[in-house]
Write a protein that holds these residues in place. Structure first.
Motif, PDB file in Angstrom:
ATOM      1  N   GLU A  73     120.187 -25.891 -12.371  1.00 13.10           N
ATOM      2  CA  GLU A  73     121.467 -25.586 -13.015  1.00 13.10           C
ATOM      3  C   GLU A  73     122.366 -26.808 -13.177  1.00 13.10           C
ATOM      4  O   GLU A  73     123.079 -26.910 -14.184  1.00 13.10           O
ATOM      5  CB  GLU A  73     122.186 -24.474 -12.246  1.00 13.10           C
ATOM      6  CG  GLU A  73     121.572 -23.104 -12.484  1.00 13.10           C
ATOM      7  CD  GLU A  73     122.363 -21.962 -11.872  1.00 13.10           C
ATOM      8  OE1 GLU A  73     122.390 -20.887 -12.480  1.00 13.10           O
ATOM      9  OE2 GLU A  73     122.949 -22.161 -10.789  1.00 13.10           O
ATOM     10  N   ARG A 106     126.234 -13.877 -25.235  1.00 14.95           N
ATOM     11  CA  ARG A 106     125.761 -15.131 -25.809  1.00 14.95           C
ATOM     12  C   ARG A 106     124.783 -15.777 -24.845  1.00 14.95           C
ATOM     13  O   ARG A 106     124.787 -15.487 -23.644  1.00 14.95           O
ATOM     14  CB  ARG A 106     126.940 -16.062 -26.092  1.00 14.95           C
ATOM     15  CG  ARG A 106     127.924 -15.473 -27.096  1.00 14.95           C
ATOM     16  CD  ARG A 106     129.038 -16.422 -27.423  1.00 14.95           C
ATOM     17  NE  ARG A 106     129.959 -15.839 -28.384  1.00 14.95           N
ATOM     18  CZ  ARG A 106     131.022 -16.453 -28.884  1.00 14.95           C
ATOM     19  NH1 ARG A 106     131.302 -17.700 -28.498  1.00 14.95           N
ATOM     20  NH2 ARG A 106     131.798 -15.848 -29.767  1.00 14.95           N
ATOM     21  N   LEU A 107     123.964 -16.667 -25.393  1.00 14.85           N
ATOM     22  CA  LEU A 107     122.906 -17.268 -24.577  1.00 14.85           C
ATOM     23  C   LEU A 107     123.441 -17.900 -23.304  1.00 14.85           C
ATOM     24  O   LEU A 107     122.817 -17.823 -22.244  1.00 14.85           O
ATOM     25  CB  LEU A 107     122.151 -18.326 -25.395  1.00 14.85           C
ATOM     26  CG  LEU A 107     121.133 -17.818 -26.422  1.00 14.85           C
ATOM     27  CD1 LEU A 107     120.575 -18.986 -27.210  1.00 14.85           C
ATOM     28  CD2 LEU A 107     120.007 -17.058 -25.735  1.00 14.85           C
ATOM     29  N   TYR A 108     124.603 -18.558 -23.391  1.00  9.87           N
ATOM     30  CA  TYR A 108     125.115 -19.294 -22.233  1.00  9.87           C
ATOM     31  C   TYR A 108     125.781 -18.387 -21.190  1.00  9.87           C
ATOM     32  O   TYR A 108     126.152 -18.856 -20.112  1.00  9.87           O
ATOM     33  CB  TYR A 108     126.097 -20.386 -22.675  1.00  9.87           C
ATOM     34  CG  TYR A 108     127.360 -19.883 -23.346  1.00  9.87           C
ATOM     35  CD1 TYR A 108     128.456 -19.463 -22.587  1.00  9.87           C
ATOM     36  CD2 TYR A 108     127.472 -19.840 -24.725  1.00  9.87           C
ATOM     37  CE1 TYR A 108     129.616 -19.010 -23.181  1.00  9.87           C
ATOM     38  CE2 TYR A 108     128.626 -19.392 -25.345  1.00  9.87           C
ATOM     39  CZ  TYR A 108     129.707 -18.977 -24.563  1.00  9.87           C
ATOM     40  OH  TYR A 108     130.851 -18.529 -25.172  1.00  9.87           O
ATOM     41  N   GLU A 109     125.907 -17.081 -21.496  1.00  8.43           N
ATOM     42  CA  GLU A 109     126.583 -16.173 -20.570  1.00  8.43           C
ATOM     43  C   GLU A 109     125.627 -15.436 -19.634  1.00  8.43           C
ATOM     44  O   GLU A 109     126.077 -14.687 -18.762  1.00  8.43           O
ATOM     45  CB  GLU A 109     127.383 -15.134 -21.366  1.00  8.43           C
ATOM     46  CG  GLU A 109     128.519 -15.727 -22.175  1.00  8.43           C
ATOM     47  CD  GLU A 109     129.227 -14.694 -23.036  1.00  8.43           C
ATOM     48  OE1 GLU A 109     130.449 -14.838 -23.233  1.00  8.43           O
ATOM     49  OE2 GLU A 109     128.551 -13.739 -23.512  1.00  8.43           O
ATOM     50  N   ARG A 153     115.884 -15.535 -21.979  1.00 10.66           N
ATOM     51  CA  ARG A 153     115.953 -16.427 -23.150  1.00 10.66           C
ATOM     52  C   ARG A 153     114.573 -16.637 -23.764  1.00 10.66           C
ATOM     53  O   ARG A 153     114.425 -16.704 -24.986  1.00 10.66           O
ATOM     54  CB  ARG A 153     116.575 -17.767 -22.743  1.00 10.66           C
ATOM     55  CG  ARG A 153     118.047 -17.696 -22.395  1.00 10.66           C
ATOM     56  CD  ARG A 153     118.673 -19.077 -22.265  1.00 10.66           C
ATOM     57  NE  ARG A 153     120.007 -18.959 -21.710  1.00 10.66           N
ATOM     58  CZ  ARG A 153     120.303 -19.088 -20.411  1.00 10.66           C
ATOM     59  NH1 ARG A 153     119.319 -19.359 -19.543  1.00 10.66           N
ATOM     60  NH2 ARG A 153     121.525 -18.951 -19.983  1.00 10.66           N
ATOM     61  N   GLU A 162     121.573 -26.647 -19.385  1.00 10.65           N
ATOM     62  CA  GLU A 162     122.190 -25.374 -19.738  1.00 10.65           C
ATOM     63  C   GLU A 162     121.215 -24.594 -20.630  1.00 10.65           C
ATOM     64  O   GLU A 162     120.321 -25.163 -21.243  1.00 10.65           O
ATOM     65  CB  GLU A 162     123.513 -25.588 -20.488  1.00 10.65           C
ATOM     66  CG  GLU A 162     124.592 -26.306 -19.678  1.00 10.65           C
ATOM     67  CD  GLU A 162     124.334 -27.790 -19.554  1.00 10.65           C
ATOM     68  OE1 GLU A 162     124.453 -28.313 -18.420  1.00 10.65           O
ATOM     69  OE2 GLU A 162     123.994 -28.426 -20.575  1.00 10.65           O
ATOM     70  N   ASN A 163     121.436 -23.260 -20.689  1.00 10.70           N
ATOM     71  CA  ASN A 163     120.581 -22.392 -21.510  1.00 10.70           C
ATOM     72  C   ASN A 163     119.101 -22.610 -21.206  1.00 10.70           C
ATOM     73  O   ASN A 163     118.256 -22.660 -22.107  1.00 10.70           O
ATOM     74  CB  ASN A 163     120.831 -22.621 -23.006  1.00 10.70           C
ATOM     75  CG  ASN A 163     122.149 -22.037 -23.482  1.00 10.70           C
ATOM     76  OD1 ASN A 163     122.850 -21.367 -22.723  1.00 10.70           O
ATOM     77  ND2 ASN A 163     122.501 -22.300 -24.731  1.00 10.70           N
ATOM     78  N   GLU A 191     123.742 -16.240 -17.084  1.00 15.99           N
ATOM     79  CA  GLU A 191     123.831 -16.463 -15.629  1.00 15.99           C
ATOM     80  C   GLU A 191     125.009 -15.730 -14.995  1.00 15.99           C
ATOM     81  O   GLU A 191     125.060 -15.584 -13.764  1.00 15.99           O
ATOM     82  CB  GLU A 191     123.941 -17.970 -15.327  1.00 15.99           C
ATOM     83  CG  GLU A 191     122.603 -18.707 -15.328  1.00 15.99           C
ATOM     84  CD  GLU A 191     122.104 -19.035 -16.732  1.00 15.99           C
ATOM     85  OE1 GLU A 191     120.994 -19.564 -16.856  1.00 15.99           O
ATOM     86  OE2 GLU A 191     122.842 -18.753 -17.716  1.00 15.99           O
TER      87      GLU A 191
END
Length: 403
Positions: free
Chosen positions: A60, A17-20, A34, A64-65, A22
């Motif tokens: 950071e 997923r996009l937030y994973e 992204r 986010e994202n 990092e």
């Protein structure tokens, strides 16, 4: 295939997923991945969004994202002389905006203030608030909780201040609505804007309230704070910094610099800012204070959503024997010089231009100074727009500047 391309493919295939991202790559690679994914999905070239000067890892704490950065034109007004409780001397105020003619207009007001000897500014009150809401059984219990809180502010302060090395609890005010008890905590957050600090500290204090009284916490924010929403309580009690600035301009300078008369500006202020705002049911009785507040916030790393409270301002104008007296009072200007977006490179440079980056000595003095300069800048903006309106030059000024 590059690491960014591989990450983008894994997101596209549903593996990540996009937030994973990092968790599988450094911040820069994650942001690039992204952008690649978005470019493929939308057909939009994100070259400009991906062209920024800071390290992605440094952002950071702020976003986010991350895919890149939004860039705004930045102008400057000044020098603006300010005689404040914390700010002193001449200042260049950076303003980030997309509104043509704004910087030119504010700078005209600054020039007028400078010719008149400068603006005076004072932080009148300081306190960041958080107001949790509790449920109780009935009004009798609400009264019991309110009485306990008033008698045990020191105990609540001990619990709250244990969470921070800087914040100090100043007061706790109970408000009762039936079986609801709101407690409005107010903190001195020094040079930080302090919203996160106040939230964490209040949570610790709420544990004491729940343990010692029949109150049960429903929400850590009960909207009586009131954060990022128009609210009369902020206009009356203040939030963040309550700050005022004023100036006395000789009549001849009003005519020479602003192209109108003292009497015309005073009448425009009364009929527009006071009567018109009252008829509209407005909380802010001013011409466009939010313009300067928003542009200064963007240039110095403040929380842009808090322009809602920053626009909670009253402008007064008086035709005196020796000149035009003008003031602006911002009831709830929430600013800081440490934390949040103030550490980002562009915004840190903006604060450096003002001379108030980082923590002040004594603590809180840099944020006070920033508030005073912004208030003086807002005053300059009010003077210039009122002059343009009273001389009927508003539309022609925009036309002359091509926007």
């Amino acid at each position: 295939m590059t690491d960014a391309e591989e990450l983008a493919a894994r997101v596209r295939d549903g593996e990540l997923r996009l937030y994973e991202l990092e968790e599988h790559a450094d911040a820069e690679t994650a942001a690039t991945a992204r952008r690649r994914l978005l470019a493929e999905e939308t057909g939009v070239d994100l070259e400009s969004i991906g062209d920024y000067t800071f390290e992605a890892a440094d952002a950071e704490p702020n976003v986010e994202n991350m895919i890149g950065a939004a860039q705004l034109p930045m102008g400057v007004v000044g020098p603006l002389p300010v005689d404040g409780s914390a700010a002193d001397g001449e200042h260049y105020l950076p303003l980030a905006t997309t509104e043509g003619a704004l910087v030119a207009s504010v700078n005209r007001g600054v020039s007028t203030i400078r010719r008149a000897g400068g603006a005076t500014a004072r932080v009148l009150k300081s306190g960041m608030t958080r107001a949790p809401v509790f449920r109780v059984e009935d009004v009798a219990a609400a009264g019991e909780v309110s009485a306990w809180v008033r008698e045990h502010v020191e105990d609540l302060a001990e619990a709250a201040e244990a969470t921070t090395g800087h914040g100090e609890l100043q007061d706790v005010t109970p408000y009762v609505v039936g079986d609801n008890v709101f407690l409005r905590f107010s903190y001195d957050t020094k040079d930080a804007m302090g919203m996160n600090m106040a939230t964490i500290a209040t949570e610790a204090a709420c544990e004491i309230v729940e343990r010692e009284t029949p109150a049960e916490l429903v929400a850590l924010s009960g909207n009586l704070c009131s954060d990022k929403k128009p609210a009369a309580i902020n206009a009356v009690e203040g939030r963040g910094r309550t700050v005022a600035a004023d100036v006395l301009i000789p009549h001849e300078q009003v005519e020479e610099r602003l192209g109108t008369t003292t009497e015309a500006i005073a009448e425009a202020n009364t009929r527009k800012n006071l009567v018109g705002s009252a008829k509209a049911g407005a909380l802010g009785f001013n011409a466009h204070a939010a313009n300067v507040v928003a542009a200064a916030f963007l240039a110095t790393g403040q929380d842009a959503a808090q322009v809602v409270e920053g626009a909670n301002a009253i402008t007064t104008v008086d035709a005196r024997e020796d000149g035009l007296y003008a003031s602006v009072t911002l009831a709830s200007l929430e600013v800081g010089t440490v934390g949040g977006g103030t550490s980002l490179p562009t915004q840190a440079e903006g604060l450096d231009v003002l001379g108030y980056a980082g923590g002040g000595d004594p603590a809180g003095s840099n944020a006070d100074a920033l508030a005073e300069v912004i208030a003086a800048g807002a005053l300059a903006g009010e003077l210039s727009l009122l002059a343009a309106l009273s001389s009927r030059h508003l539309s022609s000024a925009h036309e002359d500047l091509g926007r």
